[in-house]
Design an enzyme around this catalytic site. Sequence first.
Site, mmCIF file in Angstrom:
data_model
loop_
_atom_site.group_PDB
_atom_site.id
_atom_site.type_symbol
_atom_site.label_atom_id
_atom_site.label_comp_id
_atom_site.label_asym_id
_atom_site.label_seq_id
_atom_site.Cartn_x
_atom_site.Cartn_y
_atom_site.Cartn_z
ATOM 1 N N ASP A 1 0.810 -1.226 0.000
ATOM 2 C CA ASP A 1 0.000 0.000 0.000
ATOM 3 C C ASP A 1 0.841 1.272 0.000
ATOM 4 O O ASP A 1 0.387 2.322 0.471
ATOM 5 C CB ASP A 1 -0.942 0.044 1.212
ATOM 6 C CG ASP A 1 -2.063 -0.976 1.137
ATOM 7 O OD1 ASP A 1 -2.082 -1.780 0.196
ATOM 8 O OD2 ASP A 1 -2.921 -0.965 2.038
ATOM 9 N N CYS B 1 -3.919 -6.271 -3.068
ATOM 10 C CA CYS B 1 -2.700 -6.972 -2.665
ATOM 11 C C CYS B 1 -2.522 -8.364 -3.252
ATOM 12 O O CYS B 1 -1.547 -8.644 -3.952
ATOM 13 C CB CYS B 1 -2.645 -7.037 -1.140
ATOM 14 S SG CYS B 1 -4.252 -7.422 -0.397
ATOM 15 N N HIS C 1 0.358 -14.167 1.105
ATOM 16 C CA HIS C 1 -0.934 -13.687 0.618
ATOM 17 C C HIS C 1 -1.431 -14.398 -0.634
ATOM 18 O O HIS C 1 -2.258 -13.868 -1.372
ATOM 19 C CB HIS C 1 -0.868 -12.180 0.374
ATOM 20 C CG HIS C 1 -2.043 -11.434 0.959
ATOM 21 N ND1 HIS C 1 -2.816 -11.925 1.983
ATOM 22 C CD2 HIS C 1 -2.578 -10.220 0.643
ATOM 23 C CE1 HIS C 1 -3.761 -11.063 2.283
ATOM 24 N NE2 HIS C 1 -3.645 -10.015 1.483
ATOM 25 N N ASP D 1 2.808 -3.032 -4.081
ATOM 26 C CA ASP D 1 1.812 -3.964 -4.635
ATOM 27 C C ASP D 1 0.604 -3.263 -5.233
ATOM 28 O O ASP D 1 -0.069 -3.803 -6.102
ATOM 29 C CB ASP D 1 1.365 -4.975 -3.570
ATOM 30 C CG ASP D 1 0.681 -4.330 -2.361
ATOM 31 O OD1 ASP D 1 0.785 -3.099 -2.175
ATOM 32 O OD2 ASP D 1 0.055 -5.076 -1.579
ATOM 33 N N ASN D 2 0.286 -2.073 -4.765
ATOM 34 C CA ASN D 2 -0.821 -1.273 -5.304
ATOM 35 C C ASN D 2 -0.672 0.150 -4.780
ATOM 36 O O ASN D 2 0.248 0.431 -4.006
ATOM 37 C CB ASN D 2 -2.193 -1.863 -4.927
ATOM 38 C CG ASN D 2 -2.336 -2.249 -3.472
ATOM 39 O OD1 ASN D 2 -2.425 -3.434 -3.140
ATOM 40 N ND2 ASN D 2 -2.347 -1.273 -2.571
#
Length: 522
Positions: free
Chosen positions: A39, A78, A141, A288-289
């Site tokens: 994030d 994610c 994840h 990741d984002n």
Amino acid sequence: MAAVAAAMRWWLLLVMSAEVLGTSGTPQPPNILLLLMDDMGWGDLGVYGEPSRETPNLDRMAAEGMLFSNFYTANPLCSPSRAALLTGRLPIRNGFYTTNAQARNAYTPQEIVGGIPDTELLLPELLKGAGYVSKIVGKWHLGHRPRFHPLKHGFDEWFGSPNCHFGPYDNRARPNIPVYRDWEMVGRFYEEFPINQNTGEANLTQIYLQEALDFIKRQQAAQHPFFLYWAIDATHAPVYASKPFLGTSQRGRYGDAVREIDDSVGKILNLLRDLKIAENTFVFFTSDNGAALISAPKEGGSNGPFLCGKQTTFEGGMREPAIVWWPGRIPAGQVSHQLGSIMDLFTTSLSLAGLEPPGDRVIDGLDLLPAMLQGQLMERPIFYYRGNTLMAVTLGQYKAHFWTWTNSWEEFRQGVDFCPGQNVSGVTTHTQEEHTKLPLIFHLGRDPGERYPLSFASTEYLNVLGRITPVVQQHQEALVPGQPQLNVCNQAVMNWAPPGCEKLGKCLTPPESVPVKCFWPH
């Protein structure tokens, strides 16, 4: 293209210096470090314009290497983005999406039944073919059930967690998330690995740093090429930092976490220098984002000039900070305008190892070495998926939206806002709006905030539409979606009794198995 790729790999072997020759006298492939943040937004680093300038080590990394201004994740959430990185494939291909509803973001909470399919080939599995030893530090994840364990998918070592560090839970309705060393759990978050939600104090980043440093030292001593996937999560809410960093940032607790990450990256790069393996180690830093603006400003970051954030396919949710560092190989102080994707790290890493990508499946990632080493620019599309829906595509400087949606009016009225302070009429919609016949098109060079769509009647619009339409048609006609992995949830599969729990007296009794359709609100 295959001949060009083979020539590039041979050239790389030739340029390896004598100091990295193995015991056989043949060149060793470079070590590979992928540093994946959680994030973290495009605007969170000083080198990208963050005004407090609290990331001196990452800024130095960019000054000594190459910064990518147009680097994208494969999904604004994610789990799918991590699956894309490690497979080189869009989530719609590798199964990390849901068909429970249209255009829904889905991930791997601990009640998810699915995970990374056995049919997918992950980067560490393939790197074994070139003699690499691989370790993941931090968040996996990609499924927490035993069949999805990272050591079953190519990694040799793991220290970290299968899920995000949400909690604390009461271990009755929900168990706390386990922390693993290799095959077995060694404790749980909020228990053996505390996170103080009142103060934000946690020592996890320091633990993850030490795991990385120890692994690098061991592999250097053994003269093994290594792959380190350092996937830490301090900047994901609930945000945390260790005591020496708490209260040190002008940006609050989120800034404290960023400062500790920056310090840790500096220590990793310094170790590579001290061990005299910096020139044989390829390091890539990204996220990741986009930043989770819903958690901002206290526990969320900055996406700079871009629209919205995590959960959306606007630029703020998909465009990432990205820095590559390889002293003596990648020219220092460069900025690349190549359109890059997190999936490119898969293909580029294989190229560094002298390996071909799998030929039995579609690989979406490109080999970025020509851009990194020679400054080449390769034309390619960036596809923006949200769940099972192609929302947008970027080609060159132009981005076309086929669907727009932030989240539902119901959620928005309850305070769930992925675009705080950024309402753009007709763009940041709270109903799913289709534009497949006449897409909204933006010139991202002139309008990075996606506020001023081109006029449908303009010559520029018609010319761009003529370029983008066949690219999208070709993609959609050839697409074979993978089996969706994120459709079914079951409370009985949560982390009640992970491997190793019996040794610690940490096994919990699961409830009755009741599979249900997962609900994904946005």
